[in-house]
Design a protein around this motif. Structure first.
Motif, PDB file in Angstrom:
ATOM      1  N   ASP A 195       0.820  -1.210   0.000  1.00  0.00           N
ATOM      2  CA  ASP A 195       0.000   0.000   0.000  1.00  0.00           C
ATOM      3  C   ASP A 195       0.854   1.260   0.000  1.00  0.00           C
ATOM      4  N   LEU A 196       2.002   1.211   0.665  1.00  0.00           N
ATOM      5  CA  LEU A 196       2.907   2.360   0.683  1.00  0.00           C
ATOM      6  C   LEU A 196       3.679   2.511  -0.623  1.00  0.00           C
ATOM      7  N   LEU A 197       4.186   1.382  -1.131  1.00  0.00           N
ATOM      8  CA  LEU A 197       5.136   1.466  -2.240  1.00  0.00           C
ATOM      9  C   LEU A 197       4.482   1.777  -3.575  1.00  0.00           C
ATOM     10  N   ALA A 198       3.259   1.335  -3.792  1.00  0.00           N
ATOM     11  CA  ALA A 198       2.623   1.609  -5.086  1.00  0.00           C
ATOM     12  C   ALA A 198       2.536   3.116  -5.354  1.00  0.00           C
ATOM     13  N   PRO A 199       1.977   3.917  -4.438  1.00  0.00           N
ATOM     14  CA  PRO A 199       1.929   5.359  -4.716  1.00  0.00           C
ATOM     15  C   PRO A 199       3.301   6.034  -4.638  1.00  0.00           C
ATOM     16  N   LEU A 200       4.172   5.583  -3.737  1.00  0.00           N
ATOM     17  CA  LEU A 200       5.496   6.193  -3.634  1.00  0.00           C
ATOM     18  C   LEU A 200       6.320   5.952  -4.893  1.00  0.00           C
ATOM     19  N   ASN A 201       6.250   4.746  -5.424  1.00  0.00           N
ATOM     20  CA  ASN A 201       7.020   4.455  -6.637  1.00  0.00           C
ATOM     21  C   ASN A 201       6.516   5.258  -7.826  1.00  0.00           C
ATOM     22  N   GLU A 202       5.204   5.418  -7.928  1.00  0.00           N
ATOM     23  CA  GLU A 202       4.690   6.257  -9.014  1.00  0.00           C
ATOM     24  C   GLU A 202       5.153   7.700  -8.829  1.00  0.00           C
ATOM     25  N   ALA A 203       5.152   8.167  -7.588  1.00  0.00           N
ATOM     26  CA  ALA A 203       5.604   9.536  -7.323  1.00  0.00           C
ATOM     27  C   ALA A 203       7.058   9.714  -7.746  1.00  0.00           C
ATOM     28  N   VAL A 204       7.915   8.741  -7.428  1.00  0.00           N
ATOM     29  CA  VAL A 204       9.330   8.823  -7.792  1.00  0.00           C
ATOM     30  C   VAL A 204       9.492   8.833  -9.306  1.00  0.00           C
ATOM     31  N   GLU A 205       8.742   7.989 -10.009  1.00  0.00           N
ATOM     32  CA  GLU A 205       8.837   7.958 -11.468  1.00  0.00           C
ATOM     33  C   GLU A 205       8.403   9.287 -12.074  1.00  0.00           C
ATOM     34  N   ARG A 206       7.332   9.859 -11.562  1.00  0.00           N
ATOM     35  CA  ARG A 206       6.868  11.143 -12.093  1.00  0.00           C
ATOM     36  C   ARG A 206       7.858  12.258 -11.766  1.00  0.00           C
ATOM     37  N   LEU A 207       8.455  12.203 -10.591  1.00  0.00           N
ATOM     38  CA  LEU A 207       9.458  13.197 -10.212  1.00  0.00           C
ATOM     39  C   LEU A 207      10.640  13.162 -11.187  1.00  0.00           C
ATOM     40  N   ALA A 208      11.046  11.947 -11.559  1.00  0.00           N
ATOM     41  CA  ALA A 208      12.193  11.784 -12.454  1.00  0.00           C
ATOM     42  C   ALA A 208      11.917  12.298 -13.860  1.00  0.00           C
ATOM     43  N   GLN A 209      10.659  12.318 -14.266  1.00  0.00           N
ATOM     44  CA  GLN A 209      10.326  12.706 -15.635  1.00  0.00           C
ATOM     45  C   GLN A 209      10.009  14.187 -15.783  1.00  0.00           C
ATOM     46  N   LEU A 210       9.981  14.923 -14.687  1.00  0.00           N
ATOM     47  CA  LEU A 210       9.698  16.354 -14.793  1.00  0.00           C
ATOM     48  C   LEU A 210      10.791  17.078 -15.569  1.00  0.00           C
ATOM     49  N   ASP A 211      10.412  18.128 -16.267  1.00  0.00           N
ATOM     50  CA  ASP A 211      11.414  19.054 -16.792  1.00  0.00           C
ATOM     51  C   ASP A 211      11.975  19.909 -15.661  1.00  0.00           C
ATOM     52  N   ALA A 212      11.126  20.300 -14.739  1.00  0.00           N
ATOM     53  CA  ALA A 212      11.538  21.178 -13.653  1.00  0.00           C
ATOM     54  C   ALA A 212      12.558  20.488 -12.754  1.00  0.00           C
ATOM     55  N   PRO A 213      13.662  21.150 -12.430  1.00  0.00           N
ATOM     56  CA  PRO A 213      14.626  20.571 -11.498  1.00  0.00           C
ATOM     57  C   PRO A 213      14.040  20.481 -10.093  1.00  0.00           C
ATOM     58  N   VAL A 214      14.611  19.587  -9.294  1.00  0.00           N
ATOM     59  CA  VAL A 214      14.077  19.285  -7.967  1.00  0.00           C
ATOM     60  C   VAL A 214      15.155  19.534  -6.910  1.00  0.00           C
TER      61      VAL A 214
END
Length: 262
Positions: A83-102
């Motif tokens: 339950d924790l990892l499914a949304p966290l992993n999607e969040a990490v993938e989306r973070l990696a694909q942003l144009d905006a730096p983090v």
């Protein structure tokens, strides 16, 4: 509607900069399922926002994030982890694909999943006195949320194995020495330094910055011919933006370029 005090993630938008604040201060921002889902949902929205120029990750209260919520795992380790990892992993993938730096703005403690999320940032600014611990091995489990991918890329395989397999706490001085963070600052100076740096990044050519952050990561896995081809494709996309002509014109005029991020 949830009040601010009840929201596990706070989102502030200003000048193209989105600040995401982990907001369970009484639990040192330990990530539970509602927070994980809120982070995923926020990044789903941000990934579609063409006005986004920079993202800042930070924590409310006494620390950045103490890790995963152990109560979630203790009740049912297998289901709780899923339950924790499914949304966290999607969040990490989306973070990696942003144009905006983090940017990760870190204080107090970054442990477990908090350290894993911190590592997904392009730049990590930390307050003096911050403590870092990957922590998973101390609980009898391996890392998650992308730590095994990001940590060796940031500090090298040997130091990464030591950090991950010994489970020792690192000081802010240790983290700076190892290259785990970009800068360590007095706590009183951290907010202003990150604000200034975020504005600098937000004024940059966002599309080009996005290609740059992805090329740097992917280059560790590709052959030279593959990376050359990827660079050529990315350069071609940058050439189609409004920012490249602006940059060239500013160069010839000996002026500071005014990029629009598109």
């Amino acid at each position: 509607m949830n009040t601010t005090a009840e929201r596990p993630l706070l989102i502030e938008r200003q000048d193209g900069i989105a600040t995401l604040t982990f907001h369970r201060p009484a639990a040192l921002n330990a990530v539970d399922v509602p927070m994980a889902r809120a982070l995923r949902d926020a990044l789903r929205e941000l990934s579609e926002d063409r006005s986004l120029r920079c993202v800042v990750l930070c924590g409310a209260g006494r620390g950045f994030m103490a890790g995963g919520d152990l109560a979630t795992l203790a009740a049912n380790p297998v289901q709780g982890a899923a339950d924790l990892l499914a949304p966290l992993n999607e969040a990490v993938e989306r973070l990696a694909q942003l144009d905006a730096p983090v940017i990760a703005k870190v204080h107090g403690v970054a442990a477990g999943a908090g350290l894993s999320l911190m590592l997904q940032a392009d730049f990590i600014y930390a307050a003096e006195g911050t403590r870092f611990n990957l922590a998973y091995i101390n609980l009898g489990t391996c890392c998650d949320v992308g730590a095994s991918w990001a940590l060796p890329r940031r500090v090298g395989l040997g130091p990464a194995l030591e950090i991950a397999m010994l489970g020792d706490t690192l000081t802010s001085a240790d983290a700076e020495r190892l290259g785990l963070v970009n800068r360590v600052l007095p706590a009183a100076e951290l907010d202003a330094a990150v604000d200034q740096f975020a504005l600098r990044l937000a004024d940059g050519p966002t599309v080009a910055l996005g290609h740059m952050r992805r090329l740097m990561r992917a280059g560790l896995e590709r052959s030279l011919p593959e990376q050359l081809a990827a660079e050529a494709r990315a350069f071609g996309e940058c050439a189609r933006t409004q920012d490249l002509p602006r940059g060239i014109a500013a160069f010839y005029a000996k002026q500071t370029p005014q990029f629009e991020g598109r």
